[in-house]
Design an enzyme around this catalytic site. Structure first.
Site, PDB file in Angstrom:
ATOM      1  N   GLU A 101      60.377  36.216  32.765  1.00 48.32           N
ATOM      2  CA  GLU A 101      58.982  35.987  32.410  1.00 48.32           C
ATOM      3  C   GLU A 101      58.513  36.997  31.363  1.00 48.32           C
ATOM      4  O   GLU A 101      57.810  36.658  30.409  1.00 48.32           O
ATOM      5  CB  GLU A 101      58.141  36.100  33.679  1.00 48.32           C
ATOM      6  CG  GLU A 101      56.668  36.142  33.497  1.00 48.32           C
ATOM      7  CD  GLU A 101      56.027  36.632  34.788  1.00 48.32           C
ATOM      8  OE1 GLU A 101      55.992  37.858  34.992  1.00 48.32           O
ATOM      9  OE2 GLU A 101      55.594  35.803  35.587  1.00 48.32           O
ATOM     10  N   ASP A 162      59.206  29.524  34.217  1.00 48.47           N
ATOM     11  CA  ASP A 162      58.112  29.999  33.360  1.00 48.47           C
ATOM     12  C   ASP A 162      58.625  30.813  32.186  1.00 48.47           C
ATOM     13  O   ASP A 162      58.139  30.687  31.066  1.00 48.47           O
ATOM     14  CB  ASP A 162      57.064  30.764  34.157  1.00 48.47           C
ATOM     15  CG  ASP A 162      57.612  31.936  34.944  1.00 48.47           C
ATOM     16  OD1 ASP A 162      58.839  32.088  35.040  1.00 48.47           O
ATOM     17  OD2 ASP A 162      56.791  32.705  35.485  1.00 48.47           O
TER      18      ASP A 162
END
Length: 421
Positions: A101, A162
């Site tokens: 991330e 993500d």
């Protein structure tokens, strides 16, 4: 990234940006710009949807506040700790020093801040080199989720959705900023990453994002999706870059789910759960712990980003569904706090009652993006902006600082969605 993981000469930019912007006004999406980035920070070439608010004050002052926050964020978290020409985003509040991330955040931020930071492309290329050196063990077109202090991938070396979404998005931003004829062919790398996401991180039945490339058919999390992965503006960019209509289907599926979850489970608040289960039948908030904690069905450390992600799509695209979803969130939090951002806390049940009383920029900052969507929220936006601008970067809290900076980039009018070939 899981909840357990996160427990844990610039002064001339306005003139430079204006000069470059004037030269590029006729072609803001040029793919090769020898003199600098095509969309330098502060040029505001790509307008937001009509009716979008902006913080009060001069644009130059607003941009300066973002640059100041970026400088502090960069000093705290952008590192070259492992040699090899790599740049890494450090995450001291995670289970591991480097998480996927964070690398995605670093790439997106570096590309957007080009023009305010003369080293932006060098940093970006160092991050690309790091990403390419750390492939997922399941799909080599994706990034491994976690690295230790020696930058060695650990814990199975599989992916987190993500991070991959932001890596691909960052590469598309870079292609628009600098073209793809340099050290790296950003466009080709982006398309490769997008296609790997489609193959291994999109559920082919529901068209919703999986948690990572480790969740395959028959695995117990296969019909679960994380709301903070529902990056509808990214899906727009992916369709534009690839011409693949799958991304229209993916975008529509997520927007339908956002609207239906808000209507059915949070009609008074618009809040979304960290995790939604039963995506193949009757999607609903997690009934308890399904991955991280007993609050997986609440608005927690994943869903706290939703107001930023939904709001970013709303202001850049003017989409009616995203606008409605963002406005629900904005209307609720403004009323809940009585217009005082200091009252935003770190965890809410979907009915709006708090289950934690902490304070963190990861929860506060995204609401500034949602506030952009409501013409009646100027005063609320201004106090939120003042809070974000005045809150220093804590070098121990990468997560909150990264969400804070990116929310400020959007709220200042400096965010854009890469479109076109």
């Amino acid at each position: 990234m899981t909840h357990q993981q996160r427990r844990r000469a610039l002064s001339a930019v306005a003139a430079t940006a204006a000069l470059i912007a004037g030269a590029l006004a006729a072609a803001p999406y040029a793919t090769a710009v020898p003199s600098g980035p095509a969309v330098p920070f502060g040029s505001h070439q790509i307008p937001y949807a009509e009716g979008t608010l902006k913080p009060s004050g001069s644009q130059e002052s607003i941009d300066r506040q973002v640059i100041d926050k970026y400088k502090a964020w960069k000093a705290a978290f952008v590192k070259q700790n492992c040699g090899n020409g790599w740049y890494e985003t450090l995450s001291p509040d995670a289970d591991h020093p480097y998480v996927e991330e964070g690398q995605g955040y670093g790439m997106v931020v570096s590309a957007l801040m080009a023009g305010a930071d003369n080293d932006a492309r060098k940093i970006f290329d160092g991050m690309v080199k790091y990403v390419l050196a750390h492939p997922s063990s399941n799909n080599s077109g994706l990034l491994a989720a976690e690295q230790d202090k020696s930058c060695k991938s650990v814990d199975g070396s599989d992916s987190a959705t993500d991070g991959d979404l932001d890596v691909a998005y960052g590469l598309l931003l870079a292609d628009k900023q600098w073209g793809s004829s340099g050290t790296y062919d950003y466009k080709s790398l982006a398309v490769k990453h997008i296609n790997a996401i489609k193959k291994s991180e999109v559920n082919p039945t529901t068209h919703l994002m999986l948690l990572g490339d480790w969740s395959t058919s028959g695995e117990s999390h296969y019909w679960i999706s994380r709301s903070s992965d529902w990056m509808t503006d990214h899906f727009r960019a992916f369709k534009s870059a690839t011409g693949d209509g799958t991304w229209d289907t993916v975008r529509a599926a997520h927007q339908k789910l956002i609207s239906s979850q808000q209507a059915k489970y949070a009609s008074a608040t618009g809040l979304l759960a960290d995790f939604v289960v039963n995506t193949n039948s009757t999607p609903k908030p997690a009934p308890g712990k399904v991955l991280e904690s007993a609050n997986d069905g609440d608005y927690g450390w994943n869903a706290c980003r939703d107001a930023w992600r939904i709001g970013a799509d709303a202001v850049t695209g003017g989409d009616a569904d995203s606008l409605a979803s963002a406005r629900k969130l904005n209307g609720w939090i403004k009323g809940k706090t009585g217009g005082d951002p200091n009252k935003i806390v770190t965890g809410y049940h979907l009915n709006g009652s708090a289950f934690e009383g902490g304070k963190d920029m990861a929860f506060t900052a995204p609401f500034a993006v949602a506030a952009l969507t409501d013409p009646g929220s100027q005063a609320w936006l201004d106090v939120l902006w003042s809070k974000l601008a005045a809150s220093p970067v804590d070098p121990k809290l990468y997560y909150g600082a990264s969400v804070q900076l990116q929310s400020m980039i959007v709220a200042s009018g400096n965010y854009w969605v890469p479109q076109g070939s």
